[in-house]
Design an enzyme around this catalytic site. Structure first.
Site, PDB file in Angstrom:
ATOM      1  N   GLU A  76      49.345   8.981  32.373  1.00  0.00           N
ATOM      2  CA  GLU A  76      49.619   7.591  31.999  1.00  0.00           C
ATOM      3  C   GLU A  76      49.708   7.402  30.492  1.00  0.00           C
ATOM      4  O   GLU A  76      50.509   6.616  30.010  1.00  0.00           O
ATOM      5  CB  GLU A  76      48.536   6.642  32.546  1.00  0.00           C
ATOM      6  N   ASP A  93      46.095  10.000  36.169  1.00  0.00           N
ATOM      7  CA  ASP A  93      45.566   8.820  35.485  1.00  0.00           C
ATOM      8  C   ASP A  93      44.161   9.191  35.011  1.00  0.00           C
ATOM      9  O   ASP A  93      43.259   9.402  35.834  1.00  0.00           O
ATOM     10  CB  ASP A  93      45.519   7.621  36.444  1.00  0.00           C
ATOM     11  N   ILE A  95      41.842   7.503  33.497  1.00  0.00           N
ATOM     12  CA  ILE A  95      40.895   6.494  33.988  1.00  0.00           C
ATOM     13  C   ILE A  95      41.725   5.414  34.679  1.00  0.00           C
ATOM     14  O   ILE A  95      42.529   4.729  34.035  1.00  0.00           O
ATOM     15  CB  ILE A  95      40.059   5.841  32.864  1.00  0.00           C
ATOM     16  N   ASP A  96      41.586   5.302  35.981  1.00  0.00           N
ATOM     17  CA  ASP A  96      42.220   4.205  36.701  1.00  0.00           C
ATOM     18  C   ASP A  96      41.163   3.118  36.843  1.00  0.00           C
ATOM     19  O   ASP A  96      40.108   3.353  37.445  1.00  0.00           O
ATOM     20  CB  ASP A  96      42.707   4.680  38.080  1.00  0.00           C
ATOM     21  N   THR A  98      40.692   0.890  33.847  1.00  0.00           N
ATOM     22  CA  THR A  98      40.190   0.902  32.465  1.00  0.00           C
ATOM     23  C   THR A  98      39.473  -0.404  32.115  1.00  0.00           C
ATOM     24  O   THR A  98      38.489  -0.391  31.365  1.00  0.00           O
ATOM     25  CB  THR A  98      41.357   1.177  31.489  1.00  0.00           C
ATOM     26  N   ASP A 220      48.891   5.805  39.396  1.00  0.00           N
ATOM     27  CA  ASP A 220      47.921   4.931  40.065  1.00  0.00           C
ATOM     28  C   ASP A 220      47.719   5.344  41.527  1.00  0.00           C
ATOM     29  O   ASP A 220      46.622   5.222  42.068  1.00  0.00           O
ATOM     30  CB  ASP A 220      48.402   3.473  40.086  1.00  0.00           C
TER      31      ASP A 220
HETATM   32  C1  IPD Z   1      45.467  -0.420  37.065  1.00  0.00           C
HETATM   33  C2  IPD Z   1      44.449  -0.495  38.181  1.00  0.00           C
HETATM   34  C3  IPD Z   1      44.525  -1.873  38.804  1.00  0.00           C
HETATM   35  C4  IPD Z   1      45.898  -2.163  39.346  1.00  0.00           C
HETATM   36  C5  IPD Z   1      46.938  -2.017  38.258  1.00  0.00           C
HETATM   37  C6  IPD Z   1      46.834  -0.623  37.634  1.00  0.00           C
HETATM   38  P1  IPD Z   1      44.762   1.053  34.936  1.00  0.00           P
HETATM   39  O1  IPD Z   1      45.396   0.843  36.430  1.00  0.00           O
HETATM   40  O2  IPD Z   1      44.711   0.454  39.177  1.00  0.00           O
HETATM   41  O3  IPD Z   1      43.639  -1.985  39.883  1.00  0.00           O
HETATM   42  O4  IPD Z   1      45.925  -3.469  39.844  1.00  0.00           O
HETATM   43  O5  IPD Z   1      48.198  -2.215  38.839  1.00  0.00           O
HETATM   44  O6  IPD Z   1      47.785  -0.505  36.609  1.00  0.00           O
HETATM   45  O7  IPD Z   1      45.646   0.350  33.969  1.00  0.00           O
HETATM   46  O8  IPD Z   1      43.384   0.528  34.971  1.00  0.00           O
HETATM   47  O9  IPD Z   1      44.845   2.548  34.795  1.00  0.00           O
HETATM   48 CA    CA Z   2      45.981   3.178  36.751  1.00  0.00          CA
HETATM   49 CA    CA Z   3      44.742   4.331  33.495  1.00  0.00          CA
END
Ligand code: IPD
Ligand code: CA
Ligand code: CA
Length: 278
Positions: A76, A93, A95-96, A98, A220
């Site tokens: 990402e 990713d 950190i999913d 963040t 994601d």
């Molecule tokens: C997000 C998370 C969030 C989702 C967003 C993603 P990120 O990823 O998964 O739950 O609703 O669409 O982009 O930005 O925290 O890596």
């Molecule tokens: Ca993510």
């Molecule tokens: Ca992320």
């Protein structure tokens, strides 16, 4: 042969999944132990990136590509390989979730998918705070810390939906709210936890039944959808399959029957068209 996280031993010509799991666990320890991170935004005030995201992506890129020589890396935070760059491609990713991470909410994930010839091959999703690992290799089942997992058998009216309202592109939020409004009276309840990878993995172990987001990126969902499919779940996009080569809607469910009912509700709003595609 089973390894510590339950995945049957690796086959010739594929990476050693025991080593891959060790790398993912180690990356989780680094995220969990990082108490001095800085926070910046990218593009909008809602879209955060921390120094921990960047450090973890660097770590995973170097470890994973070393573990599988010749593999390409899509992450990402800037490593934009495409699925055709190599036979093997990592989609990561670091950190999913963040926003959760930056606030000390212990719901986020390290998400690592491995694709072979542009098709999902394996997925690893780790909650670094709980040190819980979901994993799957295609055709070999899904596991949580070494124990086989399966989706629930709840019907539609008993189902829990995880969703989100496109917080990085709020012009798309209205349709998402409408989908929630349509579904709410038809199901048990709705969650917005804030980490797609972990929410889809929770579905794989039977803790939820439905997932909808209008726009997710491959990092994601790639690992978690592989785990969900191996746990007996299913997924689709709008007007076609989920795309792994760019942003895509993701509809997922514990059964084909529930996926059809979810698609029906989503298509009451979108009529088979993805709003950001021409
Ligand atoms: C997000 C998370 C969030 C989702 C967003 C993603 P990120 O990823 O998964 O739950 O609703 O669409 O982009 O930005 O925290 O890596
Ligand atoms: Ca993510
Ligand atoms: Ca992320």
């Amino acid at each position: 042969m089973m390894n510590s996280d339950g995945i049957p031993g690796s086959m010739p010509n594929e990476p050693d999944f025991v080593s891959i799991e060790r790398i993912v666990r180690e990356s989780g320890r680094r995220v969990r132990g990082n108490h001095a991170f800085t926070v910046s935004t990218k593009g909008s005030v809602e879209n955060l990136v921390t120094s921990a995201d960047l450090e973890n992506e660097r770590f995973l890129r170097s470890e994973l590509t070393a573990a599988l020589p010749g593999s390409a890396f899509m992450g990402e935070e800037g490593d934009e390989a495409s699925l055709s760059d190599s036979e093997w491609v990592w989609i990561v990713d670091p950190i999913d979730g963040t926003t959760n991470f930056s606030r000390g909410i212990p719901m986020c994930a390290v998400s690592v998918a491995l694709f072979r010839n542009a098709e999902p091959y394996a997925g690893f999703v780790l909650n670094p705070f709980m040190d819980v690992m979901y994993s799957a290799v295609r055709g070999r089942g899904a596991f949580k810390d070494g124990n086989p997992i399966h989706v629930s058998d709840r019907d539609f009216k008993s189902s829990l939906l995880s969703t989100a309202y496109c917080c990085y592109e709020k012009s798309l939020a209205e349709g998402c709210f409408r989908v929630s409004e349509i579904l709410y009276p038809r199901i048990n309840d709705i969650r917005r936890i804030g980490t797609a990878a972990l929410e889809l993995s929770l579905m794989a172990e039977g803790a939820g039944e439905l997932y909808f987001e209008i726009r997710l990126s491959p990092w994601d969902h790639a690992a978690a959808l592989t785990i969900l499919a191996e746990a007996g779940g299913c997924y689709t996009g709008i007007g076609g399959d989920v795309r792994f080569d760019g942003p895509s809607p993701v509809l997922a469910a514990n059964s084909e029957e529930n996926l059809a009912l979810l698609s029906e509700a989503v298509n009451e709003v979108y009529r088979g068209r993805v709003p950001y595609r021409s």
